[in-house]
Write a protein that holds these residues in place. Sequence first.
Motif, short mmCIF file in Angstrom:
data_model
loop_
_atom_site.label_atom_id
_atom_site.label_comp_id
_atom_site.label_asym_id
_atom_site.label_seq_id
_atom_site.Cartn_x
_atom_site.Cartn_y
_atom_site.Cartn_z
N SER B 13 10.95 -0.43 -27.21
CA SER B 13 11.54 0.02 -28.48
C SER B 13 13.04 -0.23 -28.49
N PHE B 14 13.69 0.01 -27.36
CA PHE B 14 15.13 -0.23 -27.28
C PHE B 14 15.46 -1.70 -27.49
N THR B 17 15.00 -2.62 -31.08
CA THR B 17 16.12 -2.11 -31.89
C THR B 17 17.34 -3.02 -31.77
N LEU B 21 19.25 -5.20 -34.67
CA LEU B 21 20.69 -5.06 -34.87
C LEU B 21 21.45 -6.35 -34.59
N ARG B 218 18.63 5.43 -35.29
CA ARG B 218 18.56 4.41 -34.24
C ARG B 218 19.69 4.58 -33.23
N ILE B 222 19.27 5.07 -29.23
CA ILE B 222 19.93 4.26 -28.20
C ILE B 222 20.77 5.14 -27.29
#
Lengths: 571, 233
Positions: B13-14, B17, B21, B218, B222
């Motif tokens: 998931s990180f 993300t 971005l 988000r 993080i």
Amino acid sequence: MTDKLICPECGAENVEDAEFCHFCHADLKGDTTVEFIDPQQNDQDDFGLLNGKEEDLTDILHALKQTEEEAVLADETQEDQLPIDEPEDGFDEGEAQEDEGIPDWLHRIRQRATEEDDSLGEITQKISAAKESLKGDKPEEQHENFESWIEKLRGPVGGFVNKEPDAAASDDAFDEKDEEIQEKEPDWLQKIRVAEGKEIVQDDQESLDHGENSLLNWLAALEDSEEDTAEVGDEPDLVDEDMESESVEIDESAETREIPIDETPLYEAIPPKLTITKEERNQADQLTSMILDENAPRPVRAIKRRSKLGAARFFFAILLILSMSLSLFIGGTTGNQSGPIQPHTAGFLSWISDLEESSSILLVFDYQPAYASEINLVSTPILQSLVSKDSEISLISSSVSGTILQRQLLGEIHALETDSIVDLGYFPIGAYGAFGLGMVTSANWQIVGLPESSKALPDGGFDSILILSDTAEGVRTWIEQLTVLMPDIPISLVVTAQSMPMLVPYFDSGQITGMVSGLNDGVILESELSTGILIGNRRRAYQVGLVMLAAIMVIGAVNAGNQNHEEGGAA
Amino acid sequence: MTFSYEILWIVFSFLLTLMVLSYLLGDNIFFRFASHLFIGVMAGYVVLLISNQILWPYLVRPIVNGTLPGVLWLGIPVVLIFMLVLSQFKGLTWIGSLPLAYMAGLAAAIAVGGAVFGTLLPQSRAIVDSFDPAMWYAVPNQTWFRILDAVLMLVGTVGTLSYFHFGRKRKSMTEEDLEKRPAILEGLSKVGQVFIGISLGAVFAGVFSSSLLALIDRLLFIGQFINNLFRSF
């Protein structure tokens, strides 16, 4: 030829011994009789040509021309014997003698005729013009042109005659008759016949008339065909295909009249008249302008280097993220200060506070994962409050990802372990799902034998409905169907901040009991419901983010304005 | 084992993300990979969801386990589905007209009925009720505010409806008149433009608000991931 008296006043003919003009009663005493040329005796004189039909003029002129040529040949033979200047002098003298012998009135008429062109008859003018043309400077060239013109006129006549199957074969048989007829005919008529060609079949006087009339018929047909061609050309909407079809029709009509013309119809040689409508002209103008515009030289636009713009964008993005991150992780979680409570928020609070224990609630999940953080932020304290009241919660997903999101949301508050939550599954297409749910819940009739849903609805229906949605359209669909089918059931909303303005009228109209949205309402719910969920740091980051976004937008607007100004100045 | 499984999903998931971005740097392969992955996963998930949540419980299982009348009733949707499938073949597209017409007619009936009885009539009634004097004096010290609110609501509604009125003058004298609305409607439409602009501005501000909240979520994820990562060491 008879003697007549010509009235000096009106020019009328009178008998020889008349004293007064029978037409104008002018005194004719003392007038001299003149020799009158009888038109019926035109075969005795060249002036008899005036009485001929105008259509035969060309042939007559040709005959005259041949007479002139013979005369010229005779003069040439005489020129060998006479001095060069004699003919001219003799001609002048003859004219002078002739002028002396004519009466005074005739002299005036001639003088008037020479001064005024209109006084002459049309045919006389043509004959004079033809004679003048024959006496021109270039007789040979005119002779050739005249010959070719005569041949052109004669061609169809000969062609027509040649089309007769027996005509060529019987030429020898008719030679004797031709000689006999020619002997009886005057010289000028024989010359015309010679000029028209020996191919003309003349077995009797009838065939002669037919041969003479053929030229008249041909001329009449030529005139008709020109008129037909002109009519075809005048048709404004005819295109090529239409023109071809029209040409075929004209050709057929020409054959039925047996007009002996060339194999190629004359009207085919005439180009079709081009007619352009106003609309076609406009289209042509537009096309022309488009082509010209495409070919027009354009100033080469300088390729802007976007590296500077991209670097600025990246810089501001990093600045925004850093500032929001600092406000999120630095400063603690204190400082929750709720703002003024909106009426729809107050209505929502009153609804949840008035909700009885163990109420049956329908929970509709109608939002996408992108808005899960916002919806979850607001709906978490609400769901905690509902669970704490032992409410019977029925779950419906009208979005594809609703089933996942509801598990995530209920899992965060550890509500999935309770037996009071029933998942009714996925109801595709909001309008269908809302309508079907409303019909099943509220209808007093049922279709016999219709299979029942595997997911049973509560027997007593729902006490309240809570819709979690990220779009105003989705919420409106549910409201429109449920307020009609289940008007007594209160409806509350948890929506995103962007859809809230569009849904306020439904609160004003009383169709929904309350509505919460965005972070501000989340803070209010947190403080009012005292759920222990601290969102103060999020609110601080949210405020910082709003300020940063506003600043970035202002900078971008100013930059864009300067850039446009520079481009305008450069242009 | 469970712990490793959760860690794996958190790391994944990180990374996803960060890939999304990374669009800050422009369109790149990481952003496209994440986008395609989401779209593909969503498409597959929709197929499974419809099969598991719609076709199996509401069609297949009742046919297999249901009674004869129920099976006959379910024959109608089965035939419609079969016709839709056949319409995908070349030369048989006309077969799909009937089920599509049925769906379009049903959707139109539901939408129109809902719009009229769920939005148009209730909203009109709300405007009329807002001019009820009893409503004005219901809350003390807010009488003038409610009157002003009612007037604004009326003017905004009429102005907005006038803006979307695309008529023309009944008696058009010139060609320019054909493009103009009556003067009253033209004036009201100008007022309506103001209300529409304010509404769209509020929606635009809401978009910013929602986007900021998504970004905050988000960033929190993080931050927590990095915090947990450092704590594990």
